[in-house]
Scaffold this motif. Structure first.
Motif, PDB file in Angstrom:
ATOM      1  N   PRO A   1      55.780  87.035  62.651  1.00 29.35           N
ATOM      2  CA  PRO A   1      55.180  86.525  64.143  1.00 29.35           C
ATOM      3  C   PRO A   1      55.521  87.184  65.215  1.00 29.35           C
ATOM      4  CG  PRO A   1      55.018  84.805  62.223  1.00 29.35           C
ATOM      5  CD  PRO A   1      55.715  86.013  61.515  1.00 29.35           C
TER       6      PRO A   1
ATOM      7  N   SER B   1      43.788  82.057  62.678  1.00 27.75           N
ATOM      8  CA  SER B   1      45.517  81.688  62.964  1.00 27.75           C
ATOM      9  C   SER B   1      45.967  83.110  62.633  1.00 27.75           C
ATOM     10  CB  SER B   1      45.627  80.728  61.000  1.00 27.75           C
ATOM     11  OG  SER B   1      45.672  81.700  60.240  1.00 27.75           O
TER      12      SER B   1
ATOM     13  N   THR C   1      49.458  87.628  60.302  1.00 29.81           N
ATOM     14  CA  THR C   1      50.415  88.515  59.969  1.00 29.81           C
ATOM     15  C   THR C   1      50.622  88.954  58.624  1.00 29.81           C
ATOM     16  OG1 THR C   1      50.883  86.117  59.370  1.00 29.81           O
ATOM     17  CG2 THR C   1      52.156  86.708  61.811  1.00 29.81           C
ATOM     18  N   GLN C   2      49.520  88.639  57.862  1.00 33.94           N
ATOM     19  CA  GLN C   2      49.227  89.091  56.531  1.00 33.94           C
ATOM     20  C   GLN C   2      48.338  89.668  56.828  1.00 33.94           C
ATOM     21  OE1 GLN C   2      47.109  85.306  54.532  1.00 33.94           O
ATOM     22  NE2 GLN C   2      49.128  84.124  54.670  1.00 33.94           N
TER      23      GLN C   2
ATOM     24  N   LYS D   1      49.132  83.064  61.314  1.00 30.39           N
ATOM     25  CA  LYS D   1      49.560  82.925  59.798  1.00 30.39           C
ATOM     26  C   LYS D   1      48.567  83.831  59.180  1.00 30.39           C
ATOM     27  CE  LYS D   1      50.595  81.042  56.184  1.00 30.39           C
ATOM     28  NZ  LYS D   1      50.760  79.395  55.128  1.00 30.39           N
ATOM     29  N   ARG D   2      47.182  84.027  59.326  1.00 25.43           N
ATOM     30  CA  ARG D   2      46.317  84.706  58.038  1.00 25.43           C
ATOM     31  C   ARG D   2      46.442  86.297  58.720  1.00 25.43           C
ATOM     32  NH1 ARG D   2      44.359  86.963  53.904  1.00 25.43           N
ATOM     33  NH2 ARG D   2      42.399  87.677  54.481  1.00 25.43           N
TER      34      ARG D   2
END
Length: 446
Positions: free
Chosen positions: A371, A359, A364-365, A361-362
């Motif tokens: 993003p 994902s 970017t972490q 989101k993951r």
């Protein structure tokens, strides 16, 4: 002007031996009259094609002007004697060489420059004194440089194409070209630096006797490549410097150069050549004495994620001690940003190796990015064909697994089925063998 030396028609040595002392004695009181007699004697020796005697007369004429400290007459006689009909080339060459020794004896800079310009004018277009002209030009360029006229000095030196001079020694020729490169670099004409650098073949530096020239050449190439931002080339140039005797005999220089090699190979964009080079650099046994630098370089080799804040904490001290990442300069700030980019690109390659789908989101972490920044870095690597990836924006999913062509998928399935059937046949054979052994009542001894 004759194109070839003619055979001596008459030996004028006896005449010169008789008249030259008288003329030199006359020169002490009346240099003008002495020069007139010398010119008549010069014509006699020149017509007779007596090289040795003609050379003596020409040198005597210059020495009379020098002793009289009449630099104007000296320049006039140099021009006059170098334009004689049927002149003897070797005699003129000796005269030019003698006059060149007077440059440092000039009473002031204006006189010195006038003499240099006179000598350059009489040597222009004459192949037999091309080396002397090159040396005079180099001297003039050095004077202009000392006066702070860098552009003028560079332009003067560029007028000569010494690579075409067959009579010039290889070492002197290379030294001249290196001076051209240095002044053009000082002039900041980087396009011409690249052109001039190609006049020297890297094969020339394989001979150990040219080690000092090799060191100078690659130092200049480092400056050029650093300005152009060609980090991999900078690394290669430093590796050439690393192999010179100048560096290998000095442990301090060796350590300095090795660190620059590591910094610039890390800064270079990832490709097969960079990957191969960084693996070879890490294997250098001398890196054992610098464990922190080796550990830093290894971070870009192992398939593990690098968290940038942690990298700054551990290796920040290494970066601050080098001009490469000096934040006080604009170039240093840019290289620091490029280092951060290389760390992010390494992390993306690691993620692509371990994930088929992830994902946004993951991702970017893992990358410590926003993003939009993540998408930008991902897109750049895809464009460079470093990785394969597709972003599904509505679903927020990044796929690193390329969609397979139907024919490719069918071929893979067929290969897998064939392998499976081979394993089944082999297993069946082993089972049948064991059953036959058991039914026969034979006990195997192992």
């Amino acid at each position: 002007m004759s194109t070839a030396e003619v055979k001596m028609q008459k030996d004028c040595a006896a005449i010169v031996d008789a008249q030259l002392p008288e003329i030199e004695s006359l020169a002490q009181g009346n240099p003008t009259e002495a020069l007139e007699k010398l010119l008549a004697l010069e014509k006699q020796t020149r017509v007779a094609a007596d090289l040795a005697s003609n050379s003596r007369v020409l040198l005597a004429a210059l020495q009379i002007c020098l002793r009289a400290a009449d630099w104007k007459v000296l320049n006039e006689n140099i021009i006059l004697l170098s334009k004689r009909h049927g002149l003897l080339k070797q005699a003129v060459t000796k005269m030019i060489q003698e006059a060149m020794t007077y440059i440092d004896k000039a009473p002031d800079m204006a006189t010195k420059l006038e003499l240099i310009e006179t000598l350059r004018s009489v040597t222009e277009g004459k192949i037999f004194v091309e080396v002397e002209r090159a040396r005079l030009t180099k001297t003039l360029a050095a004077i202009k440089e000392k006066e702070g006229k860098i552009v003028e000095a560079a332009d003067i030196l560029q007028d000569l194409q010494v690579e075409t001079f067959g009579s010039m020694d290889k070492r002197e020729k290379t030294d001249f070209i290196l001076e051209q490169m240095r002044l053009v670099l000082a002039k900041k004409d980087y396009t011409r630096v690249q052109i001039i650098s190609k006049k020297i073949s890297s094969k020339f530096f394989k001979d150990v006797q040219y080690d000092d020239l090799k060191y100078r050449y690659y130092q200049l190439m480092v400056q050029y490549s650093v300005h152009e931002g060609h980090y991999l080339d900078v690394c290669k140039h430093y590796r050439q410097i690393y192999d010179t005797v100048t560096v290998t005999e000095d442990p301090e220089k060796q350590t300095y150069v090795l660190r620059k090699i590591m910094f610039f190979v890390v800064l270079a964009p990832y490709d097969h050549e960079q990957s191969d080079l960084i693996h070879r650099i890490v294997e250098d046994p001398k890196l054992a004495a610098q464990p922190l630098f080796k550990e830093f370089t290894n971070c870009f080799i192992v398939n593990e994620l690098m968290r940038w804040p942690r990298m700054e904490e551990i290796y920040g001290s290494l970066w601050k001690d080098s001009y490469v990442f000096d934040k006080k300069t604009e170039d240093g700030q840019q290289r620091y940003k490029d280092l951060h980019k290389r760390a992010i690109e390494h992390n993306i390659r690691v993620v692509a190796k371990y994930y088929d789908r992830i994902s946004v989101k993951r991702l970017t972490q893992l990358l410590d990015l926003s993003p939009p920044e993540t998408e930008e870095f991902l897109s750049n690597l895809v464009v460079k064909k470093t990785i394969w990836a597709r972003i599904d924006r509505p679903a927020g999913i990044v796929s690193f697994q390329a969609r397979k062509d139907p024919n490719t998928a069918l071929n893979e399935w067929s290969t897998n089925i064939s392998s499976l059937l081979e394993l089944i046949v082999k297993t069946t054979h082993l089972i049948t063998k064991e059953e036959m052994v058991a039914s026969s009542g034979i006990t195997q001894v192992i």
